[in-house]
Design an enzyme around this catalytic site. Sequence first.
Site, PDB file in Angstrom:
ATOM      1  N   GLY A   1       0.814  -1.219   0.000  1.00 57.96           N
ATOM      2  CA  GLY A   1       0.000   0.000   0.000  1.00 57.96           C
ATOM      3  C   GLY A   1       0.838   1.255   0.000  1.00 57.96           C
TER       4      GLY A   1
ATOM      5  N   ALA B   1       8.139   1.877  -6.325  1.00 58.31           N
ATOM      6  CA  ALA B   1       9.382   2.535  -5.893  1.00 58.31           C
ATOM      7  C   ALA B   1      10.575   1.659  -6.249  1.00 58.31           C
ATOM      8  CB  ALA B   1       9.342   2.796  -4.386  1.00 58.31           C
TER       9      ALA B   1
ATOM     10  N   ASP C   1       1.086   5.027  -9.170  1.00 57.85           N
ATOM     11  CA  ASP C   1       2.191   4.639  -8.280  1.00 57.85           C
ATOM     12  C   ASP C   1       3.548   4.955  -8.899  1.00 57.85           C
ATOM     13  OD1 ASP C   1       0.262   3.578  -6.643  1.00 57.85           O
ATOM     14  OD2 ASP C   1       1.346   1.716  -6.264  1.00 57.85           O
TER      15      ASP C   1
END
Length: 314
Positions: free
Chosen positions: A97, A103, A144
């Site tokens: 989450g 990343a 994201d």
Amino acid sequence: MGRGSGFGKTILFGEHFVVHGVPGIASAVDSAADAHVKKAAKGINVTDERTGAKGYAEKKKLQQLESIERMLTAMNMDPQKTSMDIWLGGNLPGFSGLGASAASSVAIARAIAEEYELVLSDEQINDIAYEAEKAYAGNPSGIDNTAATFGGLIWFKKNLNKGSNEIEQLSIREPVEIVIGNTGIVANTKAMVAGVAQRKEQNPEEYAAIFRYAEELANKGRKALDEFDLKQVGNLMNESHQLLQQIEVSCNELDYLVELARKQGAFGAKMTGGGGGGCMLALTPGKDLQEKVALAIENEGFEVLRTKIGVRKV
Ligand code: PMV
């Protein structure tokens, strides 16, 4: 050896809805995944030393390998003929989450580019990380990887017609303290995203109304952030959690932590990311409030990350 980093992110408004073209707002947090890449003799070997939810690295291993293969293909490298050692670390915990997968994809793409002396723009890194995200999320919106690549506070609207997505950097007067609470449940984003799509198809009218409201919340959230009206941002986050409950992506543990944070004085709290486990987010301006909320969550036996939204550099 090549090195790279990618920001962790939290979604303030619009997770799940963004997949279907509703605008969302994400923020980088002041924690990042770091990658080192070195050409090797045989195979693609990943050493994952990221801290966080136990089992995260194991559960995501297959998806991680697929993501690296997708990334190499997007970089015009043959995954079958490329051999490299990849090390993953950094101060972004592997909580579900927090955009840990995006990343790490951004970090790895940057480290590969450095090791193989490829000159890639941030836009290209973002596109490569988007390809990698498909391994984790099935049909990702792209929010994201965008936050992981560019950092800051981001307005994101997916273009459902193959054109480029709407991406805008939003400004905020100053970074604001938040607490991320981890349920400890490693969630499967791909399954959560697919579940929403299925329920949306089965309940078109109910979902159309919820989706319209989600769009309204994103617009109001943008205005409140712009005006630095943090009470209003918190209220809108609370409303956003309610919508996420309605589309059945929250769970008891997330609801429990959200309630707990609100009781401790958080300006607002909601689940963040894919749901079904993973993390919640509490808006806690100021170090004292942040500490109070973080300790309350820790005292219940859950892990937390004390961080900030609106940061541009780790
Ligand atoms: O759970 P995370 O951090 O991977 O966030 C997923 C966000 C979703 O909106 C559920 C999916 C997406 O691709 O936007």
